[in-house]
Scaffold this motif. Structure first.
Motif, short mmCIF file in Angstrom:
data_model
loop_
_atom_site.label_atom_id
_atom_site.label_comp_id
_atom_site.label_asym_id
_atom_site.label_seq_id
_atom_site.Cartn_x
_atom_site.Cartn_y
_atom_site.Cartn_z
N HIS A 357 22.08 42.55 25.20
CA HIS A 357 21.98 41.09 25.29
C HIS A 357 20.74 40.66 26.06
O HIS A 357 20.02 39.74 25.65
N ALA A 358 20.47 41.34 27.16
CA ALA A 358 19.29 41.01 27.96
C ALA A 358 18.01 41.23 27.16
O ALA A 358 17.06 40.45 27.25
N GLY A 359 17.98 42.31 26.36
CA GLY A 359 16.80 42.58 25.55
C GLY A 359 16.55 41.50 24.51
O GLY A 359 15.41 41.10 24.26
N LYS A 360 17.61 40.99 23.90
CA LYS A 360 17.45 39.92 22.91
C LYS A 360 16.96 38.63 23.56
O LYS A 360 16.12 37.92 23.00
N ARG A 361 17.47 38.32 24.74
CA ARG A 361 17.01 37.11 25.43
C ARG A 361 15.55 37.27 25.88
O ARG A 361 14.79 36.29 25.87
N ARG A 362 15.17 38.48 26.26
CA ARG A 362 13.76 38.72 26.61
C ARG A 362 12.88 38.49 25.38
O ARG A 362 11.79 37.90 25.48
N LEU A 363 13.34 38.95 24.23
CA LEU A 363 12.60 38.75 22.99
C LEU A 363 12.42 37.26 22.70
O LEU A 363 11.32 36.81 22.36
N LEU A 364 13.48 36.48 22.86
CA LEU A 364 13.45 35.06 22.50
C LEU A 364 12.68 34.21 23.50
O LEU A 364 12.35 33.05 23.20
N THR A 365 12.39 34.74 24.67
CA THR A 365 11.63 33.98 25.67
C THR A 365 10.22 34.52 25.85
O THR A 365 9.46 33.99 26.66
N GLY A 366 9.86 35.55 25.09
CA GLY A 366 8.54 36.15 25.23
C GLY A 366 7.45 35.32 24.59
O GLY A 366 7.69 34.35 23.87
N SER A 367 6.21 35.72 24.83
CA SER A 367 5.06 34.98 24.30
C SER A 367 4.97 35.09 22.78
O SER A 367 4.33 34.25 22.14
N ALA A 368 5.57 36.13 22.20
CA ALA A 368 5.55 36.30 20.74
C ALA A 368 6.96 36.17 20.18
O ALA A 368 7.35 36.91 19.27
N ALA A 369 7.72 35.23 20.70
CA ALA A 369 9.11 35.06 20.27
C ALA A 369 9.18 34.71 18.79
O ALA A 369 8.35 33.97 18.26
N PRO A 370 10.16 35.25 18.08
CA PRO A 370 10.30 34.93 16.65
C PRO A 370 10.83 33.51 16.43
O PRO A 370 11.43 32.90 17.32
N LEU A 371 10.59 33.02 15.25
CA LEU A 371 11.18 31.77 14.79
C LEU A 371 12.57 32.07 14.24
O LEU A 371 12.74 32.98 13.42
N LEU A 372 13.58 31.32 14.68
CA LEU A 372 14.93 31.48 14.17
C LEU A 372 15.18 30.47 13.05
O LEU A 372 14.93 29.27 13.22
N LEU A 373 15.68 30.95 11.92
CA LEU A 373 15.92 30.10 10.75
C LEU A 373 17.42 29.93 10.58
O LEU A 373 18.15 30.90 10.35
N ALA A 374 17.90 28.69 10.70
CA ALA A 374 19.33 28.38 10.65
C ALA A 374 19.69 27.83 9.29
O ALA A 374 19.07 26.87 8.81
N ASN A 375 20.72 28.40 8.66
CA ASN A 375 21.05 28.06 7.27
C ASN A 375 22.07 26.93 7.11
O ASN A 375 22.50 26.64 6.00
N SER A 376 22.49 26.30 8.21
CA SER A 376 23.41 25.15 8.12
C SER A 376 23.31 24.35 9.40
O SER A 376 22.75 24.82 10.41
N ASP A 377 23.84 23.14 9.37
CA ASP A 377 23.85 22.31 10.58
C ASP A 377 24.62 23.01 11.70
O ASP A 377 24.21 22.99 12.87
N TRP A 378 25.75 23.64 11.35
CA TRP A 378 26.56 24.30 12.37
C TRP A 378 25.81 25.49 12.96
O TRP A 378 25.80 25.69 14.18
N THR A 379 25.16 26.27 12.12
CA THR A 379 24.41 27.43 12.61
C THR A 379 23.29 26.98 13.54
O THR A 379 23.05 27.60 14.59
N GLU A 380 22.60 25.92 13.17
CA GLU A 380 21.53 25.42 14.03
C GLU A 380 22.08 24.97 15.38
O GLU A 380 21.53 25.30 16.44
N ALA A 381 23.19 24.22 15.37
CA ALA A 381 23.78 23.75 16.63
C ALA A 381 24.27 24.92 17.48
O ALA A 381 24.09 24.94 18.71
#
Length: 676
Positions: A357-381
């Motif tokens: 879990h810590a590794g994934k959060r590090r990925l999402l806060t890094g300088s090269a963080a990926p773009l997350l693509l949400a396929n519904s309103d609920w998924t985005e929220a």
């Protein structure tokens, strides 16, 4: 200038028109809420001659729209006057002006109008098909703030339906000549009028010059096991949408380097990573990776070198190990060894969950963080609630082959598939039909409650023990790996039923709706985007017994089933086509700083093959095969049931380690054999 209601005509007279009018299912008499269909006025601008007028008139007549008037203009001044008269007539709700010689695509007006009604948009645009002795491209209006030089200036706005209120607000009623689509689109946006687009063709234009296609990206489509199963299918269709939008796709599977049994202990894929980086690609589109690895190291390393987007087919990218955290209380303070479901797929040793879990959060806060693509309103929220602050998340539409999943002759299909011709048939489908996450126990109870003579049931997917339903009239064809055959089963049935309460979107209700079969589902999670209550099906509160009540309501009301099925086909084709997915992906990339080479465009262009994904295309795409694994042998089903009886659906750590060790031994033996 002549005007009046459209009379029925069968032939547009265009020999090389790249489609077929054919029979069209009748529109419901009213809108979903019972109001009359809005009044549409079509103004036909002057063309080169009477043959142009006749062709355009025939395409308008073929719309079979219930409240439609047309005005045929002989010169530009008449066109301005016609628009002025239509806008001052309080009976007019929407206007569209089209150049003589241009043709409205089948059912274009109903699709444009229904989207306007459901969204409250003041203007709705759709795709243009550009052809001349064959299709040479499709396009759609893009960002109204982009330079207009990309859009061309030919008159006629046959790809935009505009409300009378919007026209009055723009004071365009006496424009002479009427503006082109791009100019109108820009003016509407500047006036803060709500705009919407549908991802299906609405206009066909003979255009020898064609549009200049924008150079596409080089994209890696990265998955764990490939394109089988629900998430794999969704990812493949996103890759197809990008390909049809002009991008170059390279397909990569992590399982080609490391087997699924090693997923819990594998983080590095050196050969795969090296090949991706050597390809100098512009983008990695990753998704559904947990079948090959349980942590995010491979994405962290790739994202440091190549812009990377993660499609959220589930929420694995945001948790310590699970694909759906449900109502887990642990995740609020960070996933760790207290995870309540470590033996459920995707399994992970509890001692390793906190680090994952810590590794994934590090990925999402890094300088090269990926773009997350949400396929519904609920998924985005849900993603915004679980992701670290400043994570970039964008909505996207999933793609569906709307030319394969389409309404058909139900009686003929039932004869072909060996189904009872007079029963009301209820269908449910999943890759693993008896999976607990699909609400299987609830499904069994619901079926039992509505079962009686004259009601039949169809179960598509892996079902190890059909007898658990206790239904004499259950038809279980098993897993279906071909889109064309799957679509036939959807279209042969009367109602689609899902008892799932946990979907990032819900692909099966959309596939069913595209086939004209309405859905009954819970008002929960992503299903609220897949099913529009009262339009494409019924949503019920997630309480005991409500699913059966909703199902009974549709079983008892055949006209309502037909209405919902007709609306479902129109709306879902507009919102979930390959073109709709490509539009949403472009907007996501154009709004992301991680890939500055993608810029807003006045018109988005598509390959000619995009037309083949729609039902009215003359050369329709046949659909994909290999959707799911082949049916298991009887001995495998027996062993699986025995394992579930002893260990449940989970898999203990010792068993996973044993499978991993066996895999390593097999690979070692195979290498020794090859080296001899």
């Amino acid at each position: 200038m002549s005007h009046g209601p459209i009379q029925s005509q069968d032939d547009h007279g265009i020999a090389d028109w790249p489609g077929a009018l054919g029979p069209r299912p009748p529109l419901p008499d009213t809108l979903p809420d019972g109001r009359p269909w809005p009044q549409i006025v079509v103004v036909i601008l002057p063309g080169a001659g009477e043959s142009d007028d006749a062709a355009t008139l025939a395409s308008v007549a073929a719309q079979a729209y219930p409240r439609l008037r047309h005005v045929l203009c002989r010169d530009a001044s008449q066109a301005g006057k016609a628009l002025g008269i239509a806008c001052t007539d309080s009976n007019t709700d929407f206007l569209l002006w089209i150049a003589a010689g241009d043709l409205l695509a089948p059912s274009a007006l109903a699709a444009l109008c229904l989207e306007a009604v459901l969204t409250g948009a003041g203007a709705v645009a759709g795709l243009r098909v550009l052809f001349d002795r064959g299709v040479h491209g499709l396009d759609v209006l893009g960002n109204p703030a982009a330079p207009l030089s990309e859009a061309g200036g030919r008159s006629g706005c046959g790809d935009i339906l505009v409300s009378r209120k919007a026209m009055l607000r723009l004071a365009l009623t006496e424009t002479n000549p009427p503006p082109s689509s791009a100019v109108l689109w820009q003016s509407l946006a500047a006036a803060d009028i709500r705009l919407s687009r549908i991802g299906r063709p609405v206009l066909l234009r003979r255009d020898p010059a064609g549009e200049t296609a924008v150079a596409g990206l080089s994209v890696v489509s990265l998955t764990d096991l490939g394109y089988g199963g629900g998430a794999g299918i969704a990812h493949r269709r996103l890759a197809e949408a990008l390909d049809l939008a002009g991008h170059r796709i390279t397909h990569v599977r992590l399982a080609d380097e490391s087997p699924p049994a090693a997923a819990e202990w594998t983080d590095a894929f050196p050969r795969t990573e090296s090949a991706i980086l050597a390809g100098r690609h512009d983008l990695v589109l990753a998704g559904n990776l947990h079948g090959a690895t349980r942590v995010g190291g491979v994405i962290e390393r790739l994202a440091a070198e190549v812009p990377t987007a993660l499609a959220l087919h589930d929420l694995f990218a945001l948790t310590g190990r699970c694909a759906h955290p449900k109502d887990c209380a642990v995740i609020a303070t960070g996933c760790n060894a207290r995870c309540p479901t470590p033996t459920e797929y995707p399994q992970l040793d509890p001692a390793r969950i906190a680090a994952a879990h810590a590794g994934k959060r590090r990925l999402l806060t890094g300088s090269a963080a990926p773009l997350l693509l949400a396929n519904s309103d609920w998924t985005e929220a849900r993603a915004r609630a679980l992701a670290p602050d400043r994570t970039t998340i964008a909505p996207v539409q999933l793609a569906f082959p709307t030319g394969v999943f389409r309404p058909r002759d139900r009686a003929a299909l039932r004869r072909q598939l060996g189904l009872p011709e007079t029963d009301i048939l209820v269908l449910f489908a999943a890759v693993i039909a008896d999976a607990p996450d699909k609400g299987f126990d609830d499904l069994v109870a619901t079926m039992a409650r509505v079962a009686r003579p004259g009601i039949g049931f169809v179960a598509v997917g892996r079902l190890d023990d059909p007898s658990v339903f206790g239904l004499a009239n259950l038809h279980a064809p098993g897993p279906i790996g071909d889109e064309e055959i799957l679509a036939q089963w959807y279209a042969a049935c009367d109602v689609y039923l899902t008892a799932s309460r946990l979907e990032t979107l819900g692909q099966t209700p959309i596939e069913a709706g595209l086939c004209g079969t309405p859905t009954v589902a819970y008002r929960a999670t992503g299903l609220t985007s897949a099913v529009i209550d009262g339009v494409t099906g019924l949503l019920v509160d997630p309480r005991t017994g409500t699913l059966a009540e909703g199902l009974e309501a549709l079983i008892a009301d055949a006209p309502r089933r037909r209405r919902l099925g007709a609306f479902a086909r129109i709306v879902l084709e507009s919102r979930f086509s390959h073109a709709a997915a490509a539009i949403s992906l472009h907007e996501a990339f154009a709004g992301w700083a991680g890939i500055p080479s993608v810029a807003p465009r006045a018109r988005l262009t598509f390959r000619p093959a995009m037309l083949d994904r729609f039902a009215f295309a003359k050369d329709r795409h046949a659909g994909a095969t290999g959707l799911v694994a082949a049916p298991s042998r009887p001995i495998v089903r027996t062993l699986r049931r025995a394992k579930q009886a002893v260990f449940g659906r989970g898999m203990p750590l010792w068993m996973r380690r044993a499978l991993y060790a066996a895999t390593l031994l097999r690979r070692s033996a195979s290498r020794r054999t090859v080296s001899r």
